[in-house]
Design a protein around this motif. Structure first.
Motif, short mmCIF file in Angstrom:
data_model
loop_
_atom_site.label_atom_id
_atom_site.label_comp_id
_atom_site.label_asym_id
_atom_site.label_seq_id
_atom_site.Cartn_x
_atom_site.Cartn_y
_atom_site.Cartn_z
N ALA A 22 0.88 -1.33 0.16
CA ALA A 22 -0.05 0.06 -0.04
C ALA A 22 1.00 1.10 -0.03
N ARG A 23 1.88 1.19 0.73
CA ARG A 23 2.92 2.27 0.97
C ARG A 23 3.44 2.64 -0.65
N GLU A 24 3.85 1.39 -1.25
CA GLU A 24 4.43 1.66 -2.74
C GLU A 24 3.34 2.07 -3.67
N GLY A 25 1.94 1.77 -3.20
CA GLY A 25 1.02 2.24 -4.18
C GLY A 25 0.65 3.84 -3.79
N GLY A 26 0.92 4.50 -2.93
CA GLY A 26 0.81 5.88 -2.70
C GLY A 26 0.28 6.17 -1.06
N ALA A 27 -0.17 5.01 -0.47
CA ALA A 27 -0.56 5.31 0.87
C ALA A 27 0.34 5.69 1.81
N THR A 28 0.06 6.82 2.68
CA THR A 28 0.96 7.42 3.66
C THR A 28 0.87 6.93 5.07
N GLY A 29 0.06 6.02 5.28
CA GLY A 29 -0.02 5.36 6.81
C GLY A 29 -1.14 4.55 6.81
N ALA A 30 -1.29 3.80 7.89
CA ALA A 30 -2.44 2.92 8.18
C ALA A 30 -2.60 2.69 9.56
N THR A 31 -3.92 2.20 9.86
CA THR A 31 -4.10 1.64 11.21
C THR A 31 -4.41 0.22 11.35
N VAL A 32 -3.71 -0.25 12.27
CA VAL A 32 -3.80 -2.11 12.28
C VAL A 32 -4.69 -2.39 13.16
N ILE A 33 -5.83 -3.15 13.33
CA ILE A 33 -6.46 -3.58 14.36
C ILE A 33 -6.08 -5.28 14.47
N ASN A 34 -5.27 -5.27 15.70
CA ASN A 34 -4.99 -7.07 15.65
C ASN A 34 -6.04 -7.99 16.10
N GLY A 49 -13.39 -26.89 20.78
CA GLY A 49 -13.93 -25.53 20.88
C GLY A 49 -13.13 -24.41 20.46
N LEU A 50 -11.78 -24.78 20.02
CA LEU A 50 -10.78 -23.83 19.69
C LEU A 50 -10.51 -23.80 18.23
N THR A 51 -10.40 -22.64 17.62
CA THR A 51 -10.60 -22.57 16.32
C THR A 51 -9.03 -22.96 15.83
N LEU A 52 -8.92 -23.53 14.69
CA LEU A 52 -7.42 -23.73 14.07
C LEU A 52 -7.13 -22.86 13.10
N GLU A 53 -7.75 -21.80 12.74
CA GLU A 53 -7.14 -20.92 11.72
C GLU A 53 -6.29 -19.78 12.48
N THR A 54 -5.64 -19.04 11.75
CA THR A 54 -4.74 -17.91 12.23
C THR A 54 -5.62 -16.81 12.38
N GLN A 55 -5.01 -16.02 13.17
CA GLN A 55 -5.77 -14.76 13.58
C GLN A 55 -5.91 -13.62 12.19
N ARG A 56 -6.73 -12.80 12.18
CA ARG A 56 -6.71 -11.81 11.27
C ARG A 56 -6.23 -10.47 11.71
N ASP A 57 -5.81 -9.73 10.84
CA ASP A 57 -5.61 -8.18 11.30
C ASP A 57 -6.59 -7.41 10.37
N MET A 58 -7.11 -6.38 10.79
CA MET A 58 -7.97 -5.23 10.09
C MET A 58 -6.90 -4.36 9.88
N VAL A 59 -6.60 -3.75 8.66
CA VAL A 59 -5.73 -2.71 8.37
C VAL A 59 -6.69 -1.68 7.63
N LEU A 60 -6.46 -0.45 8.16
CA LEU A 60 -7.42 0.51 7.56
C LEU A 60 -6.52 1.78 6.95
N PHE A 61 -6.55 1.97 5.80
CA PHE A 61 -5.78 3.02 4.90
C PHE A 61 -6.93 4.03 4.38
N LEU A 62 -6.49 5.39 4.69
CA LEU A 62 -7.20 6.29 4.21
C LEU A 62 -6.52 7.13 3.28
N VAL A 63 -6.91 7.11 2.03
CA VAL A 63 -5.96 7.40 0.86
C VAL A 63 -6.73 8.49 -0.19
N GLU A 64 -6.19 9.22 -0.87
CA GLU A 64 -6.53 9.96 -1.79
C GLU A 64 -7.41 9.03 -2.93
#
Length: 94
Positions: A22-34, A49-64
């Motif tokens: 995203a930075r290479e594409g022109g984004a200047t910053g991001a917010t990550v929610i782990n 009862g335990l999930t076997l999948e990896t956790q996800r991150d939510m990444v927010l970019f405010l871009v032009e």
């Protein structure tokens, strides 16, 4: 100046790669929610009862607005969204 909010839900091991793309594409910053959790088309596998999948991150970019499509395409390519089911998703809103 108009902006778009790009929201990407990615596997936690791909977060840094997605942010760099995203930075290479022109984004200047991001917010990550782990450790975001969710469920897709296929229900998550569990073991006592335990999930076997990896956790996800939510990444927010405010871009032009004029950069948003290019950044979104780079994120999808680096995140391998089109080739691997359940790898993640990215979308944009005004």
């Amino acid at each position: 100046m108009h902006f778009k909010l790009i929201i990407a839900l990615v596997e936690d091991d791909k977060t840094d790669d997605v942010m760099e793309a995203a930075r290479e594409g022109g984004a200047t910053g991001a917010t990550v929610i782990n450790h975001a959790r969710g469920e897709g088309l296929v229900k998550s596998k569990t073991f006592f009862g335990l999930t076997l999948e990896t956790q996800r991150d939510m990444v927010l970019f405010l871009v032009e607005e004029h950069l948003s499509r290019k950044i979104l395409e780079k994120i999808a390519r680096v995140g391998d969204f089109e080739n691997k089911q359940g790898a993640g998703i990215a979308f944009q809103i005004d």
